[in-house]
Design a protein around this motif. Structure first.
Motif, PDB file in Angstrom:
ATOM      1  N   ARG A 232       0.836  -1.200   0.000  1.00  0.00           N
ATOM      2  CA  ARG A 232       0.000   0.000   0.000  1.00  0.00           C
ATOM      3  C   ARG A 232       0.870   1.249   0.000  1.00  0.00           C
ATOM      4  N   MET A 273      -3.735  -1.079   5.422  1.00  0.00           N
ATOM      5  CA  MET A 273      -2.529  -0.253   5.320  1.00  0.00           C
ATOM      6  C   MET A 273      -1.501  -0.601   6.396  1.00  0.00           C
ATOM      7  N   ASP A 292      -3.416  -3.522  -4.560  1.00  0.00           N
ATOM      8  CA  ASP A 292      -4.191  -3.570  -3.325  1.00  0.00           C
ATOM      9  C   ASP A 292      -4.825  -2.230  -2.970  1.00  0.00           C
ATOM     10  N   GLU A 293      -4.552  -1.189  -3.750  1.00  0.00           N
ATOM     11  CA  GLU A 293      -5.207   0.094  -3.491  1.00  0.00           C
ATOM     12  C   GLU A 293      -5.986   0.592  -4.705  1.00  0.00           C
TER      13      GLU A 293
END
Length: 439
Positions: A232, A273, A292-293
């Motif tokens: 992240r 996060m 992942d973001e």
């Protein structure tokens, strides 16, 4: 003027005398905080309202376990065998493309206080828990720094350490409520992706200062050592503020499912996060848009647009007792208890309702009330045996108030699954059984 003042004084005295005559603070049996603060429930009433029984004159019987020596010492203490039901709820992802995707949820309804035991701390995994040899594990800091650094676990252990009591909450926690129909689920299944622990480690700012941050750096990419390479982008400002590189969880080494041997702690920020199994921190000038973001962890709105990089978890609360699966044993006195938290700081107030939000009474906040940690709240309730809808509403120190479901849906709709923080409801029927309700 004097007449108005006299009338006002009489009104105040009338209100004071009314409060003295009754401990009721809101509709459907909610009692004043005096019940806790002054012990108003005691002095004889407890026997008939709180479930206790009058003591008999005869001495207590000698139970079996007092007639022989007990178990011998063990190297690591375990819970009582009678607490075997206090376990995490395992929820693997449906048809996962990779093994190990899913969650293990904390049984909040079976716990008390504010600290989650290590073995019950929730776990969200994208590819299972890696079996990491701590002697071979390394943490690298590189990118826009003057001196790239590599740390062994032993090297990190030499740095001055700090402890923070902080919650970690998955961004998808309570997502089951973001639906048109009430799901037949309990606290653990709906809200069990939050836990609170004492985390101990090295300030990330200390390590970044040693590496020498380039003025152009604005973000840090945190990467984990799991098979998914979970990563992240984190604002550099947060890393220089209260972030920790954690080695310990509630006094012992971080558990494998929670990031052993090293995890990142970003107090108040969404759980994803707080990268587990931390292996790399790269300083960059902008978010790198990792998988992942971008594929997940954005807040989808009803018009199809999305909010990205909304990091702090909003103010929220949930009643854990009574709740589904914890049946009330007849009319009388009960303690309503639950948890409140905010990624923006301390909880300032929690209010409780027993009539579906028509009236609220302030709850007692259990000390310590810490920033970005869960706060236990308690309220006294005299249940009359009839229907009730229990709710809690939290306010944090910034003035943010937990929204009603209607207000939440009006702003965001029901298309998303992250950052759901609307007021939750438990419906109590005449049998004392609780069910999830969308009030």
């Amino acid at each position: 003027m004097r007449k108005n003042r006299d009338n006002k004084n009489r009104d105040n005295k009338s209100l004071e005398s009314k409060e003295q005559r009754s401990d009721h603070a809101a509709g459907n049996g909610l009692l004043s905080r005096r019940v806790f603060l002054e012990g108003a429930l005691l002095a004889g009433a407890a026997g008939s309202t709180a479930g206790s029984t009058a003591a008999l004159a005869e001495p207590l019987a000698v139970p079996r376990w007092m007639t022989a020596p007990g178990a011998q010492f063990s190297g690591y203490g375990q819970p009582s065998r009678f607490e075997a039901k206090v376990v995490r709820g395992i929820a693997p992802a449906p048809n996962p493309a990779t093994e190990g995707i899913g969650t293990a949820r904390t049984p909040l309804q079976l716990l008390n206080g504010m600290i989650t035991p290590n073995g019950l701390h929730f776990d969200r995994s994208h590819s299972g828990t890696p079996d990491i040899d701590p002697d071979q594990h390394r943490l690298v800091i590189h990118g826009l720094v003057k001196r790239p650094l590599v740390f062994t676990l032993e090297a990190l252990s030499r740095y001055p350490m700090q402890s923070r009591i902080s919650f970690i909450e998955c961004a998808g926690n309570s997502g089951a409520l973001n639906a048109a129909q009430a799901q037949p689920l309990n606290v653990q299944a709906i809200h069990g992706l939050i836990s609170c622990a004492e985390w101990t480690g090295v300030r990330l700012a200390t390590l970044l200062d040693e590496a020498g941050v380039d003025p152009s750096a604005k973000w840090v990419v945190a990467e984990g050592a799991d098979a998914a390479g979970m990563s992240r982008s984190v604002p550099l400002a947060k890393c220089m503020d209260d972030a920790l590189v954690c080695l310990y969880q509630n006094g012992e080494r971080v558990r494998p499912s929670n990031g052993y041997p090293i995890r990142l702690l970003l107090p108040g920020f969404e759980g994803n996060m707080n990268v587990k199994w931390l292996r790399r921190l790269k300083l960059v000038d902008a978010p790198v848009m990792t998988k992942d973001e971008t594929s997940k962890y954005t807040i989808l709105l009803k018009d199809g647009k999305a909010w990205q990089f909304v990091f702090p978890m909003e103010v929220k609360s949930v009643i854990t007792q009574p709740s589904p699966g914890l049946t009330l044993k007849g009319p009388g006195f009960y303690e309503i208890s639950g948890l409140a938290w905010s990624g923006n700081g301390r909880i300032r107030q929690v209010e409780v309702s027993a009539d579906g939000g028509m009236s609220f009474a302030p709850a007692v906040l259990q000390e310590p009330v810490l920033p970005k940690a869960v706060t236990r709240f308690r309220a006294a309730w005299q249940w009359n045996g009839g229907p009730a809808v229990l709710q809690s509403r939290a306010t944090d120190e910034t003035g943010m108030v937990q929204p009603t479901r209607a207000a939440f849906v009006a702003e965001r709709g029901l298309r998303g699954q992250y950052h759901y923080n609307a007021i939750a409801s438990w419906r109590i029927d005449e049998k004392g059984e609780a069910t999830n309700a969308l009030a």
